[in-house]
Design an enzyme around this catalytic site. Structure first.
Site, PDB file in Angstrom:
ATOM      1  N   SER A 255       0.795  -1.235   0.000  1.00  0.00           N
ATOM      2  CA  SER A 255       0.000   0.000   0.000  1.00  0.00           C
ATOM      3  C   SER A 255       0.820   1.274   0.000  1.00  0.00           C
ATOM      4  O   SER A 255       0.248   2.369  -0.071  1.00  0.00           O
ATOM      5  CB  SER A 255      -0.958  -0.003   1.197  1.00  0.00           C
ATOM      6  OG  SER A 255      -2.016  -0.905   0.974  1.00  0.00           O
TER       7      SER A 255
ATOM      8  N   LYS B  94       0.022   3.813  -2.589  1.00  0.00           N
ATOM      9  CA  LYS B  94      -0.978   4.871  -2.425  1.00  0.00           C
ATOM     10  C   LYS B  94      -0.331   6.250  -2.293  1.00  0.00           C
ATOM     11  O   LYS B  94      -0.995   7.261  -2.559  1.00  0.00           O
ATOM     12  CB  LYS B  94      -1.858   4.578  -1.204  1.00  0.00           C
ATOM     13  CG  LYS B  94      -2.747   3.349  -1.367  1.00  0.00           C
ATOM     14  CD  LYS B  94      -3.606   3.112  -0.131  1.00  0.00           C
ATOM     15  CE  LYS B  94      -4.567   1.938  -0.319  1.00  0.00           C
ATOM     16  NZ  LYS B  94      -3.879   0.634  -0.310  1.00  0.00           N
TER      17      LYS B  94
ATOM     18  N   SER C 180      -5.849   3.085   4.689  1.00  0.00           N
ATOM     19  CA  SER C 180      -5.352   2.393   3.495  1.00  0.00           C
ATOM     20  C   SER C 180      -6.494   1.809   2.671  1.00  0.00           C
ATOM     21  O   SER C 180      -6.549   0.607   2.390  1.00  0.00           O
ATOM     22  CB  SER C 180      -4.365   1.283   3.895  1.00  0.00           C
ATOM     23  OG  SER C 180      -3.524   0.947   2.818  1.00  0.00           O
TER      24      SER C 180
END
Length: 494
Positions: A144, A147, A326
């Site tokens: 993640s 991101k 997330s």
């Protein structure tokens, strides 16, 4: 020689040859005084001796030369040295400054087997000096942490004040309306949604019905066209994703028209995701509008007459919600909308160009950056820790709206996905590590800023990779980040 030889004593000849015809003449006679060359030799015997020796050596050398010629060999000959201009030695334009000798090693911490196959990159965020590099230039899966790239791209292209719009348009004929998605997954069916402050589908339905009745009084609505064509509606699930992510509640199918992020439970961040996000949005609208017995179809809006629309919260808020817990669905939709705004078709394949392309104006070298999705769920994403640390340096200073992303990062022991971490011995770094976490089945990642004990801000990224990696890797990465906090600018690369 410098010393004089004229002072040395000379000796008279003791005997001279007898004149011709005077053989056997023994009578002594007074020696005649030497004249001419003999006199000169007598006066300077040493000088003449030296000269004579020189002549002997000259003759011997000449003989050797001729002997060499006669035998077919070549005697060494010294050639005269020609005058040559020797170029000046290059000099540095500036004198390099002294480099400090750093003594704080984290090698024992990095040897922790829980870190699996570790890549790590750490720089002084003020100066950019590399303090630690373990395979930091090699692109790796991100989890993640991807991101951070998606958020940065959205902030550059859509802007922090940008909004995602869902519309209801008049249909091709009376009795038909079109529900058109604009890529907003936060459109909510309840005020109890995890997306606090999100637009409500009930507000959209009420406004649309009021306007429709003004335009078509007395004509009931019998059909709702569901328009999710902002990108291809069939391009909703990447084949590198594991379908269990949908059942486990972490990922929904990516469609331009959906409600509640596709959650079965809108109030829970982790919730089983629907298999029909477009249909769910249509049914939720019909229910809110009091339309029962209507039929649903899919297609594109024909009319440009807008009956009603609602907008998402600003991109700055969506980025904060995405980063805090997330949110994969928010990440994927923001990535697609960003690509669409850049002139791409919004497909999953377009992200490979769109996301790095949006970051080029930041002065980042995107060569080697491989983007498969916007969330980091795919193991086919490939971004080097060095690239992410460069992005974090810019985010920390708030360059080009990146401060929005930086301010949304979880804080160790305080907020988001780091709220429950950095405990025990690592608690000394609580509040001082601002970072994005990442996790897929084959990797744990952590990237952000450590505000070290000596006041030095350190930009960093850790990647731990192994099939079936254990969650223990999180604590090991926390320990490594705490070691950075302790070392500060004294961090050694040894």
């Amino acid at each position: 020689m410098t010393d004089s030889q004229d002072s040395q004593p000379t000796q008279a000849l003791s005997r001279q040859d007898a004149p011709a015809g005077a053989a056997d003449a023994e009578a002594p006679a007074e020696a005649a005084a030497p004249t001419g060359l003999a006199a000169l030799i007598r006066k300077h015997p040493t000088a003449w001796l030296a000269g004579a020796l020189g002549v002997v050596f000259l003759l011997l050398g000449t003989g050797a030369v001729f002997a060499g010629i006669a035998s077919g060999s070549r005697a060494p000959v010294s050639a005269p040295i020609a005058d040559a201009t020797i170029p000046p030695r290059p000099q540095p334009s500036t004198t390099p400054g002294a480099s400090p000798v750093r003594t704080c090693s984290v090698a024992p911490v990095m040897a922790d087997p829980r870190l699996a196959n570790l890549s790590a990159y750490v720089v002084n965020a003020n100066t950019g000096e590399v303090l630690l590099d373990r395979n930091g230039l090699v692109p790796e899966r991100t989890g993640s942490v991807m991101k951070t790239l998606t958020a940065s791209a959205a902030l550059q292209i859509l802007g922090p004040d940008g909004r995602l719009t869902t519309q209801v348009l008049d249909g091709a004929s009376p009795g038909v309306i079109v529900l058109k998605g604009g890529g907003d997954p936060t459109l909510a069916t309840t005020t109890g949604t995890v997306y606090s402050g999100a637009a409500q589908i009930s507000d959209l339905a009420a406004a649309a019905m009021q306007r429709y009745e003004q335009l078509h009084p007395g004509i009931p609505i019998t059909e709702i066209v569901l328009d999710s064509t902002m990108w291809n509606p069939s391009d909703r699930w990447d084949d590198s994703w594991d379908r269990k992510e949908q059942a486990d509640g972490y990922q929904a199918e990516v469609t331009a028209l959906m409600v509640d992020g596709g959650r079965a439970d809108p109030s829970s961040t982790v919730s089983t995701r629907t298999g029909d996000p477009i249909g769910d949005a249509g049914r939720a609208f019909a229910s809110a509008a009091g339309l029962y017995g209507v039929t649903f179809s899919t297609g594109s809006a024909v009319s440009s007459t807008v009956l009603a629309e609602v907008q998402s919260q600003p991109v700055s808020v969506l980025v904060a919600q995405m980063m805090s817990w997330s949110d994969n669905v928010l990440a994927e939709n923001l990535a697609r909308v960003t690509a669409k705004a850049m002139g791409f078709d919004g497909s999953s394949a377009s992200l490979a160009q769109a996301i790095p392309g949006a970051l080029v104006p930041l002065g980042l070298d995107t060569a080697g950056v491989g983007v498969r999705d916007g969330s980091g769920l795919s193991a086919l994403n490939a971004v080097s820790p060095a690239f992410v640390t460069s992005l974090m340096q810019k985010a920390r200073t708030g360059e080009a709206n990146l401060g929005v992303m930086y301010n949304a990062l979880p804080v160790a022991g305080v907020s988001g996905t780091l709220a429950g971490r950095f405990t025990g011995a690592n608690a000394i770094a609580a509040g001082q590590v601002i970072a994005k976490t990442g996790w897929i089945d084959t990797a744990y990642t952590l990237a952000g800023i450590v505000n070290a004990a000596d006041g030095t801000p350190l930009a960093f990224m850790f990647t731990s990779i192994r099939d079936g990696i254990s969650s223990d890797a999180k604590e090991a990465q926390d320990t490594l980040a705490t070691a950075l906090f302790t070392c500060g600018n004294n961090l050694s690369n040894n």
